[in-house]
Design an enzyme around this catalytic site. Structure first.
Site, PDB file in Angstrom:
ATOM      1  N   GLU A   6      -3.824   7.825   6.828  1.00 56.96           N
ATOM      2  CA  GLU A   6      -4.043   8.768   5.969  1.00 56.96           C
ATOM      3  C   GLU A   6      -5.421   9.353   6.418  1.00 56.96           C
ATOM      4  O   GLU A   6      -6.028   8.848   7.206  1.00 56.96           O
ATOM      5  CB  GLU A   6      -4.277   8.092   4.431  1.00 56.96           C
ATOM      6  CG  GLU A   6      -5.159   6.856   4.627  1.00 56.96           C
ATOM      7  CD  GLU A   6      -5.255   6.309   3.332  1.00 56.96           C
ATOM      8  OE1 GLU A   6      -4.146   6.264   2.738  1.00 56.96           O
ATOM      9  OE2 GLU A   6      -6.118   5.452   2.841  1.00 56.96           O
ATOM     10  N   GLU A  45      -6.581   1.394  -3.563  1.00 61.16           N
ATOM     11  CA  GLU A  45      -5.527   0.309  -3.782  1.00 61.16           C
ATOM     12  C   GLU A  45      -5.767  -0.301  -5.302  1.00 61.16           C
ATOM     13  O   GLU A  45      -6.868  -0.244  -5.717  1.00 61.16           O
ATOM     14  CB  GLU A  45      -5.663  -0.722  -2.921  1.00 61.16           C
ATOM     15  CG  GLU A  45      -7.143  -1.533  -2.802  1.00 61.16           C
ATOM     16  CD  GLU A  45      -7.142  -2.548  -1.632  1.00 61.16           C
ATOM     17  OE1 GLU A  45      -6.224  -2.576  -0.817  1.00 61.16           O
ATOM     18  OE2 GLU A  45      -8.175  -3.278  -1.310  1.00 61.16           O
ATOM     19  N   LYS A  64       0.788  -1.371  -0.061  1.00 63.99           N
ATOM     20  CA  LYS A  64       0.160   0.052  -0.045  1.00 63.99           C
ATOM     21  C   LYS A  64       0.981   1.245   0.059  1.00 63.99           C
ATOM     22  O   LYS A  64       0.353   2.134  -0.611  1.00 63.99           O
ATOM     23  CB  LYS A  64      -1.067  -0.014   1.159  1.00 63.99           C
ATOM     24  CG  LYS A  64      -2.131  -1.111   0.966  1.00 63.99           C
ATOM     25  CD  LYS A  64      -3.238  -0.730   2.145  1.00 63.99           C
ATOM     26  CE  LYS A  64      -4.382  -1.564   1.978  1.00 63.99           C
ATOM     27  NZ  LYS A  64      -4.302  -3.038   1.649  1.00 63.99           N
ATOM     28  N   GLU A 114      -9.386   0.692  -7.026  1.00 63.70           N
ATOM     29  CA  GLU A 114     -10.552   0.980  -6.124  1.00 63.70           C
ATOM     30  C   GLU A 114     -10.101   2.464  -5.738  1.00 63.70           C
ATOM     31  O   GLU A 114      -8.994   2.924  -5.582  1.00 63.70           O
ATOM     32  CB  GLU A 114     -10.518   0.234  -5.086  1.00 63.70           C
ATOM     33  CG  GLU A 114     -10.667  -1.056  -5.389  1.00 63.70           C
ATOM     34  CD  GLU A 114     -10.838  -2.122  -4.061  1.00 63.70           C
ATOM     35  OE1 GLU A 114     -10.551  -1.878  -3.020  1.00 63.70           O
ATOM     36  OE2 GLU A 114     -11.577  -3.479  -4.246  1.00 63.70           O
ATOM     37  N   ASN A 132     -15.887  -3.594   6.112  1.00 67.36           N
ATOM     38  CA  ASN A 132     -15.066  -3.419   4.929  1.00 67.36           C
ATOM     39  C   ASN A 132     -15.028  -4.509   3.938  1.00 67.36           C
ATOM     40  O   ASN A 132     -14.229  -4.890   3.228  1.00 67.36           O
ATOM     41  CB  ASN A 132     -13.684  -3.364   5.424  1.00 67.36           C
ATOM     42  CG  ASN A 132     -13.472  -1.877   6.219  1.00 67.36           C
ATOM     43  OD1 ASN A 132     -13.978  -0.955   5.926  1.00 67.36           O
ATOM     44  ND2 ASN A 132     -13.029  -2.206   7.224  1.00 67.36           N
ATOM     45  N   ASN A 162      -6.334  -3.941  -6.873  1.00 68.84           N
ATOM     46  CA  ASN A 162      -6.378  -5.528  -7.059  1.00 68.84           C
ATOM     47  C   ASN A 162      -5.988  -6.038  -8.270  1.00 68.84           C
ATOM     48  O   ASN A 162      -6.377  -5.854  -9.465  1.00 68.84           O
ATOM     49  CB  ASN A 162      -7.547  -5.831  -6.666  1.00 68.84           C
ATOM     50  CG  ASN A 162      -8.279  -5.389  -5.288  1.00 68.84           C
ATOM     51  OD1 ASN A 162      -7.431  -5.501  -4.167  1.00 68.84           O
ATOM     52  ND2 ASN A 162      -9.253  -4.839  -5.188  1.00 68.84           N
TER      53      ASN A 162
END
Length: 646
Positions: A226, A314, A142, A301, A261, A316
């Site tokens: 963040e 992120e 990340k 995303e 999530n 995928n």
């Protein structure tokens, strides 16, 4: 899958995106699918359509699984725990060698984003049907992915561009960014290692818990911090790229309905995006794909705020669970495209060729109890299982069948239920019908939650965010809440079903069992218990229509039911309803699934008692019950007086 695809193309007119394979394109002779369940079955369907032999891998408990039966060959790679089977690289590499597979499709999860696995395949000259190891490495971290995104001029969430090493450093960074902040694992995913902090104390606590969770889940305790975007939407862009520098964005998927999530309901396109925002997001997704020389299908995303500002979340680097809804609105078979790209072919389409045709919605059907934290896993055997494929524009991606076990070892997903329509309203109506027609017995499932979501006024209006479930159900999900009209509908349906069953029990091959009662009864007085309340109802029957009167209100129930079928189609006051009879016993207790929710113990209990003797004992004449001389569960002998009539 193929028949559904053909139907969609024919009905909605995008046959130019037919998935028919060119006979001149040679890809692979044999592909091993390093996965299980529905995604393994999904990949195999396209492989077989392309004339490619398939190899399944499986754990010992999956030896009789659907994906094993579907494959041309199958290899056991270890015992049930994933670490010893589906994550066992040595065993899977042995299976590749033993079967002579030329390529491996990893599906999603397990080894799908594991760069070491991709390296080992490449070292043996076996194609990994996914991106190369650089993209896997760059987008799998990340922190690194955010730095690459910023360099590629992709919008990123304000935050600290590095690893946060200590609690005090975390507090200082959080203060600089401004609360609220998101603390999350650098190597994370699936909601693990993530905490929201609204003040210094929550930052200290979140740092400790997130690092511990990240270490145990990913073997990597690095964290980043963040800005937390409050009340956001989760919208992702499907990308497709080849090894020749070509990349496309295949529109968006709205994935905001989540619990813990994890996504629950997805749709394509999003109700929220306008054409300009869609294009901007798509172009940035392609910029990121090109920055890491991406080649395959992948997903970028984004979080999107109420003003349509969007921020990279992120990437995928695999086929996404919810890819079917993109296939429905574009006509592209993403698995086929991944196989073509892995073989080295160029993309067949240009950006201007990619359409948005109609609307598609996906509901993730899980063996979960939705009344516990919106879904805690349930295990068991599917004693009865019937997918709603009799309905048009319905697609079910599953890897189970009647008799399959939902195991403690693996994800409890039963299927991905997808509906398609020319408009969103059509797709939603089809989804409602599909959920009502989906028969699942033997495990607890989340059909009731899915149905409540897609029929909720906020969802229908498009007023959603990632906070939808906790906002709509602040005290947890309780099932469908009966209002006056729906309560009367249920009472009427239960009464009509009870009488239908009693009338059937009186007949043997069309003749009344009791010859002294040649005239069939057409009027009944019943007492129905529902939610601790007792309701006196008056029922008359004319033809196949029952008229049920309660509290001065009449309800008409029309239907010819097959009581051996789990599905009970009927019309209530002219409105079509599909009920399911979950159980019915000789005492008159009926458990129904109504509007997606089981009317059963722990929620509502529906019990039928006959005040006139029209039950399994079959009275020889109409009469009222004077007295009952036995109790439920009591043993009785021949000649015992059970009931007196007058």
């Amino acid at each position: 899958y193929a028949s559904f695809w053909t139907r969609c193309c024919a009905v909605h007119g995008y046959a130019q995106y037919s998935t028919a394979c060119s006979p001149n394109e040679k890809t692979f002779d044999k592909i091993l699918i390093a996965n299980r369940g529905e995604i393994a079955c999904r990949v195999m369907k396209t492989c077989h359509k392309m004339g490619i032999q398939t190899v399944a891998v499986h754990s010992d408990v999956d030896a009789s699984a659907v994906h094993v039966k579907m494959a041309n060959e199958a290899v056991c790679v270890g015992p049930a725990p994933t670490s010893k089977s589906y994550l066992n690289m040595d065993a899977i590499m042995d299976a590749v060698r033993a079967t002579g597979a030329q390529a491996v499709h990893p599906g999603y999860g397990f080894l799908s984003e594991n760069k070491e696995f991709a390296k080992r395949l490449a070292a043996e000259g076996v194609a990994f049907i996914g991106p190369d190891t650089y993209a896997l490495q760059a987008m799998g971290d990340k922190i690194e992915s955010k730095l690459i995104a910023k360099a590629a001029t992709v919008n990123t969430i304000p935050g600290y561009d590095g690893v946060v090493k200590t609690v005090e450093e975390a507090v200082k960074i959080s203060q600089d960014i401004g609360y609220p902040v998101m603390i999350k694992a650098s190597a994370g995913g699936g909601g693990k290692g993530m905490r929201i902090a609204w003040n210094d104390e929550e930052t200290r606590e979140g740092f400790r818990f997130s690092s511990q969770e990240a270490a145990s889940s990913f073997g990597d305790d690095r964290l980043l911090i963040e800005k937390f975007i409050d009340n956001p939407r989760h919208i992702e862009i499907q990308v497709l790229a080849d090894k020749h520098g070509n990349a496309l964005w295949l529109n968006e998927r709205e994935c905001s309905i989540q619990r813990r999530n994890q996504k629950v309901v997805e749709e394509a396109p999003s109700t929220f995006l306008d054409a300009a925002t869609r294009r901007a997001m798509g172009e940035q997704a392609v910029q990121l794909a090109k920055a890491v020389q991406y080649s395959s299908a992948g997903t970028v995303e984004f979080l999107v705020d109420s003003n349509k500002n969007f921020y990279f979340l992120e990437m995928n680097t695999r086929l996404q669970v919810e890819h079917p809804i993109t296939e429905c609105i574009t006509g592209l078979d993403l698995v086929e495209q991944m196989i073509r790209v892995a073989k080295g072919y160029k993309l067949q389409h240009k950006q201007e060729d990619i359409p948005i045709n109609g609307w598609a919605i996906e509901s993730r059907v899980y063996a979960e109890d939705p009344y516990k934290s919106f879904g805690l896993p349930s295990i068991g055997r599917l004693s009865r299982y019937q997918e709603p494929l009799n309905l048009s524009n319905v697609r079910v991606d599953s890897g189970i069948q009647e008799g399959s076990d939902i195991s403690i070892y693996y994800d409890p997903m039963i299927s991905k239920l997808v509906t398609y329509g020319a408009t969103r309203a059509e797709a939603l109506a089809s989804m409602e019908d599909a959920l009502d027609n989906y028969v699942i017995r033997g495990v607890t499932h989340n059909i009731s939650l899915l149905r409540e979501i897609i029929t909720h006024p906020r969802f229908i209006s498009g007023d959603i965010s990632t906070n939808f479930l906790p906002e709509v159900y602040p005290d947890g999900f309780k099932g469908h809440q009966l209002e006056a009209d729906s309560r009367r509908e249920l009472l009427a349906a239960a009464a009509a079903l009870h009488i239908t069953a009693q009338l059937r029990s009186q007949r043997v091959l069309g003749d009344l069992r009791v010859s002294s009662s040649p005239v069939e009864c057409s009027h009944w007085e019943l007492c129905v218990e529902l939610e601790e309340g007792r309701h006196h109802v008056d029922v008359t029957k004319s033809g196949k229509v029952y008229t049920v009167e309660m509290d001065g209100v009449k309800v008409e129930v029309d239907g010819q039911w097959n009581l051996a079928s789990p599905l009970l189609p009927l019309a209530i006051n002219g409105t079509h309803r599909m009920l399911q009879c979950l159980s019915r016993d000789a005492s008159g207790k009926i458990v129904l699934q109504y509007l997606g929710t089981s009317v059963a113990e722990g929620q509502e209990i529906c019990v039928i008692e006959a005040m006139k003797m029209q039950n399994s004992l079959t009275a020889a004449r109409q009469a009222k019950v004077k007295s009952v001389h036995c109790k439920p569960g009591e043993t009785v002998g021949e000649g015992d007086l059970l009931v007196e009539l007058e």
